[in-house]
Each structure stands twice: as C-alpha cells, then as structure tokens.
Design a protein around this motif. Structure first.
Motif, PDB file in Angstrom:
ATOM      1  N   SER A   1      11.150   2.759  -8.369  1.00  0.00           N
ATOM      2  CA  SER A   1      10.279   3.739  -8.451  1.00  0.00           C
ATOM      3  C   SER A   1       9.594   3.836  -9.798  1.00  0.00           C
ATOM      4  O   SER A   1       8.279   4.054  -9.731  1.00  0.00           O
ATOM      5  CB  SER A   1      10.861   5.237  -7.919  1.00  0.00           C
ATOM      6  OG  SER A   1       9.990   6.002  -7.903  1.00  0.00           O
ATOM      7  N   LYS A   2      10.204   3.887 -11.044  1.00  0.00           N
ATOM      8  CA  LYS A   2       9.624   4.201 -12.251  1.00  0.00           C
ATOM      9  C   LYS A   2       8.632   2.788 -12.378  1.00  0.00           C
ATOM     10  O   LYS A   2       7.450   3.021 -12.912  1.00  0.00           O
ATOM     11  CB  LYS A   2      10.809   4.254 -13.402  1.00  0.00           C
ATOM     12  CG  LYS A   2      11.367   5.543 -13.331  1.00  0.00           C
ATOM     13  CD  LYS A   2      12.280   5.321 -14.710  1.00  0.00           C
ATOM     14  CE  LYS A   2      11.351   5.492 -15.991  1.00  0.00           C
ATOM     15  NZ  LYS A   2      12.150   5.777 -16.892  1.00  0.00           N
ATOM     16  N   VAL A   3       9.184   1.499 -12.141  1.00  0.00           N
ATOM     17  CA  VAL A   3       8.272   0.499 -12.034  1.00  0.00           C
ATOM     18  C   VAL A   3       7.022   0.690 -11.491  1.00  0.00           C
ATOM     19  O   VAL A   3       5.707   0.399 -11.780  1.00  0.00           O
ATOM     20  CB  VAL A   3       8.902  -0.780 -11.933  1.00  0.00           C
ATOM     21  CG1 VAL A   3       8.049  -2.115 -12.049  1.00  0.00           C
ATOM     22  CG2 VAL A   3      10.375  -0.917 -12.783  1.00  0.00           C
ATOM     23  N   PHE A   4       7.222   0.753 -10.038  1.00  0.00           N
ATOM     24  CA  PHE A   4       6.081   1.300  -9.198  1.00  0.00           C
ATOM     25  C   PHE A   4       5.071   1.997  -9.561  1.00  0.00           C
ATOM     26  O   PHE A   4       3.637   1.944  -9.405  1.00  0.00           O
ATOM     27  CB  PHE A   4       6.465   1.526  -8.019  1.00  0.00           C
ATOM     28  CG  PHE A   4       7.236   0.380  -7.116  1.00  0.00           C
ATOM     29  CD1 PHE A   4       7.080  -1.100  -7.268  1.00  0.00           C
ATOM     30  CD2 PHE A   4       8.443   0.689  -6.224  1.00  0.00           C
ATOM     31  CE1 PHE A   4       7.798  -1.839  -6.612  1.00  0.00           C
ATOM     32  CE2 PHE A   4       8.985  -0.370  -5.659  1.00  0.00           C
ATOM     33  CZ  PHE A   4       8.632  -1.766  -5.867  1.00  0.00           C
ATOM     34  N   GLN A   5       5.659   3.169 -10.317  1.00  0.00           N
ATOM     35  CA  GLN A   5       4.758   4.347 -10.849  1.00  0.00           C
ATOM     36  C   GLN A   5       4.105   3.911 -12.084  1.00  0.00           C
ATOM     37  O   GLN A   5       2.883   4.655 -12.353  1.00  0.00           O
ATOM     38  CB  GLN A   5       5.600   5.522 -11.114  1.00  0.00           C
ATOM     39  CG  GLN A   5       6.076   6.155  -9.724  1.00  0.00           C
ATOM     40  CD  GLN A   5       7.000   7.524  -9.984  1.00  0.00           C
ATOM     41  OE1 GLN A   5       6.756   8.020 -11.125  1.00  0.00           O
ATOM     42  NE2 GLN A   5       7.829   7.448  -9.442  1.00  0.00           N
ATOM     43  N   THR A   6       4.502   2.772 -12.710  1.00  0.00           N
ATOM     44  CA  THR A   6       3.714   2.392 -13.930  1.00  0.00           C
ATOM     45  C   THR A   6       2.638   1.146 -13.618  1.00  0.00           C
ATOM     46  O   THR A   6       1.709   1.137 -14.517  1.00  0.00           O
ATOM     47  CB  THR A   6       4.915   2.097 -15.008  1.00  0.00           C
ATOM     48  OG1 THR A   6       5.598   3.153 -14.867  1.00  0.00           O
ATOM     49  CG2 THR A   6       4.174   1.774 -16.354  1.00  0.00           C
ATOM     50  N   TYR A   7       3.283   0.159 -12.964  1.00  0.00           N
ATOM     51  CA  TYR A   7       2.308  -0.913 -12.637  1.00  0.00           C
ATOM     52  C   TYR A   7       1.871  -1.030 -11.362  1.00  0.00           C
ATOM     53  O   TYR A   7       2.376  -0.698 -10.328  1.00  0.00           O
ATOM     54  CB  TYR A   7       3.223  -2.221 -12.871  1.00  0.00           C
ATOM     55  CG  TYR A   7       4.034  -2.369 -14.322  1.00  0.00           C
ATOM     56  CD1 TYR A   7       3.217  -3.150 -15.308  1.00  0.00           C
ATOM     57  CD2 TYR A   7       5.067  -1.865 -14.667  1.00  0.00           C
ATOM     58  CE1 TYR A   7       3.650  -3.200 -16.685  1.00  0.00           C
ATOM     59  CE2 TYR A   7       5.735  -2.073 -16.081  1.00  0.00           C
ATOM     60  CZ  TYR A   7       4.823  -2.916 -16.819  1.00  0.00           C
ATOM     61  OH  TYR A   7       5.306  -3.008 -18.188  1.00  0.00           O
TER      62      TYR A   7
ATOM     63  N   THR B   1       0.733  -1.219  -0.021  1.00  0.00           N
ATOM     64  CA  THR B   1       0.046  -0.083  -0.112  1.00  0.00           C
ATOM     65  C   THR B   1       0.742   1.184   0.047  1.00  0.00           C
ATOM     66  O   THR B   1       0.495   2.322  -0.224  1.00  0.00           O
ATOM     67  CB  THR B   1      -0.891   0.161   1.369  1.00  0.00           C
ATOM     68  OG1 THR B   1      -0.057  -0.072   2.404  1.00  0.00           O
ATOM     69  CG2 THR B   1      -1.743  -1.189   1.154  1.00  0.00           C
ATOM     70  N   ASP B   2       2.167   1.115   0.270  1.00  0.00           N
ATOM     71  CA  ASP B   2       3.166   2.281   0.254  1.00  0.00           C
ATOM     72  C   ASP B   2       4.254   2.113  -0.631  1.00  0.00           C
ATOM     73  O   ASP B   2       5.421   2.167   0.248  1.00  0.00           O
ATOM     74  CB  ASP B   2       3.034   2.698   1.653  1.00  0.00           C
ATOM     75  CG  ASP B   2       3.851   3.982   2.073  1.00  0.00           C
ATOM     76  OD1 ASP B   2       3.880   4.832   1.055  1.00  0.00           O
ATOM     77  OD2 ASP B   2       4.454   4.127   3.324  1.00  0.00           O
ATOM     78  N   PHE B   3       4.206   2.091  -1.679  1.00  0.00           N
ATOM     79  CA  PHE B   3       5.662   2.019  -2.323  1.00  0.00           C
ATOM     80  C   PHE B   3       6.448   3.309  -2.269  1.00  0.00           C
ATOM     81  O   PHE B   3       7.487   3.238  -2.247  1.00  0.00           O
ATOM     82  CB  PHE B   3       5.435   1.614  -3.693  1.00  0.00           C
ATOM     83  CG  PHE B   3       4.881   2.682  -4.820  1.00  0.00           C
ATOM     84  CD1 PHE B   3       5.719   3.526  -5.198  1.00  0.00           C
ATOM     85  CD2 PHE B   3       3.793   2.633  -5.247  1.00  0.00           C
ATOM     86  CE1 PHE B   3       5.382   4.493  -6.239  1.00  0.00           C
ATOM     87  CE2 PHE B   3       3.316   3.656  -5.966  1.00  0.00           C
ATOM     88  CZ  PHE B   3       4.027   4.590  -6.434  1.00  0.00           C
ATOM     89  N   ARG B   4       5.820   4.473  -2.204  1.00  0.00           N
ATOM     90  CA  ARG B   4       6.497   5.589  -1.963  1.00  0.00           C
ATOM     91  C   ARG B   4       7.285   5.661  -0.840  1.00  0.00           C
ATOM     92  O   ARG B   4       8.301   6.348  -0.790  1.00  0.00           O
ATOM     93  CB  ARG B   4       5.526   6.670  -2.292  1.00  0.00           C
ATOM     94  CG  ARG B   4       4.826   7.076  -3.584  1.00  0.00           C
ATOM     95  CD  ARG B   4       3.920   8.285  -3.638  1.00  0.00           C
ATOM     96  NE  ARG B   4       3.294   8.137  -4.991  1.00  0.00           N
ATOM     97  CZ  ARG B   4       2.232   7.653  -5.602  1.00  0.00           C
ATOM     98  NH1 ARG B   4       1.916   6.724  -4.635  1.00  0.00           N
ATOM     99  NH2 ARG B   4       1.787   7.993  -6.698  1.00  0.00           N
ATOM    100  N   GLY B   5       6.683   5.259   0.282  1.00  0.00           N
ATOM    101  CA  GLY B   5       7.401   4.981   1.598  1.00  0.00           C
ATOM    102  C   GLY B   5       8.622   4.433   1.531  1.00  0.00           C
ATOM    103  O   GLY B   5       9.667   4.568   1.876  1.00  0.00           O
TER     104      GLY B   5
END
Length: 208
Positions: free
Chosen positions: A93-99, A25-29
């Motif tokens: 980070s790029k992967v998490f923002q896309t998928y 729920t918190d890949f940004r963290g």
C-alpha cells in the motif's frame, strides 16, 4: 530451500478472478481486499485454537493439557501469520501511494524457494536487468496465473516496489534479490529518487 528447476514454471496458484479492477486503476480496492482476506483467514482458525487453549482453565481437567498446548501454539501461529499478511499488504500500500502504476511486460520467471519467495525480472528494463524477490501479501508461494504476460508495477527497481497481477489481482512486494550487489545503483539514484523510496518504505531491505 530452492524448488527444483522442473517445478519453476508449473507451480501456479489457483486464485479465482479478483472482485476488483486489476487494470491499474484501483490499487485501493486491491489493498482493502487483501486486508479483509487476511482477517478472514485469521478468524477461520483463531477462535478454534483459542477455545482449545482456554478450556483447560475453565474445566481444570488435567487430561486436557495436551489439547490446550495445541491450542496455545495455534493461537501464536495464527497471530504470527496475521501480522505477516497485514505487514506485507501495508508495504504494498505504501508503495502504491508513492509511485504511479505502470504496465510492465513480459515478466521472466527466474526461480522460487520453499520459503514462499519468487524470483523474477520485469520487462522494459534499461541496462542490466534487476532480479527481484517477490513475496505474496497473503503468503501464497506459487506463481500467479498469467504473470508472465505482464503486471502493474509501482516502484523503482534498485529499491524495489510492488505489483498487481492482472486477472487474479494478487499483490506482491518486491526488493532486489541481492541487496548488496545493487548498492551502486541506489547510490547513483540521486536524492529525489532516494527520498521517494524512503517515503515508500523501500529505501532499506525489508525483513524476509
């Protein structure tokens, strides 16, 4: 160099529980934490090596030359490590923002190399499973504890992706172990998946 088979399952990291949510729920963290961790590791050693290097120019004493050389090499090495850690974290980070993140279990350990590269297979794959090479964002070369129980995966196996390990929160960037052997899978992926992989930065093999 490949690590002996008898060590494949025994070399596990001692990473403490993550100070952020690791339930997908918190890949940004997770990304923020890894950026900060990379900078902390850098600042732990860089000032020391820099001081060893510059003191030669301050005091102009010849016998400080060997110490200055050590300092210069240390400065270069710590900058190299910082760049690698920031780059790996940015890739994740790029992967998490896309998928979207999805939980995949079990994870099969295939092997590991002394170059801090892990080889694994994700569960729930349709057809022939892809063997993926995984690089820890902070350069750790051991298996995250509990990784075989499942991970949060974002990506597309023929291209690669990234994972968050529940509990420890470690980030690993993934791409197929044999890029050439999966060319046909990517060719059959279709324009939408290929375009998405391009946005995620996994359309082409990353430099290892």
């Amino acid at each position: 160099m490949t690590v002996p088979e008898r060590w494949k399952d025994g070399l596990e990291s001692d990473t403490p529980p993550a100070p952020y949510a690791t339930d997908g729920t918190d890949f940004r963290g997770a990304v923020r934490y890894h950026y900060r961790a990379a900078l902390k590791k850098f600042l732990k050693f860089f000032p020391v090596f820099l001081l060893l290097w510059v003191q030669l120019f301050v005091f102009h004493i010849a016998y400080l030359l060997p110490v200055a050389i050590v300092g210069m090499l240390g400065v270069v090495w710590t900058l190299f490590l910082l760049a690698g850690r920031l780059s790996q974290t940015r890739k994740c980070s790029k992967v998490f923002q896309t998928y979207p993140l999805e939980f995949r279990t079990p994870v099969e350990k295939i092997g590991m190399e002394s170059t801090h590269t892990l080889y694994l297979r994700l569960g729930d794959q349709v057809g022939t499973p892809f063997t993926l090479c995984a690089k820890d964002a902070l350069g750790r070369g051991r298996w995250p504890v509990g990784i075989t129980d499942g991970v949060w995966f974002a990506g597309d196996e023929p291209f690669g992706g990234a994972i968050i390990v529940p509990g420890s929160g470690e980030l690993l960037f993934l791409q197929p172990r044999d890029w050439a052997a999966t060319n046909e899978d990517r060719a059959n992926a279709g324009p939408e998946r290929t375009e998405k992989a391009g946005r995620a930065g996994i359309k082409r093999p990353a430099r290892r």
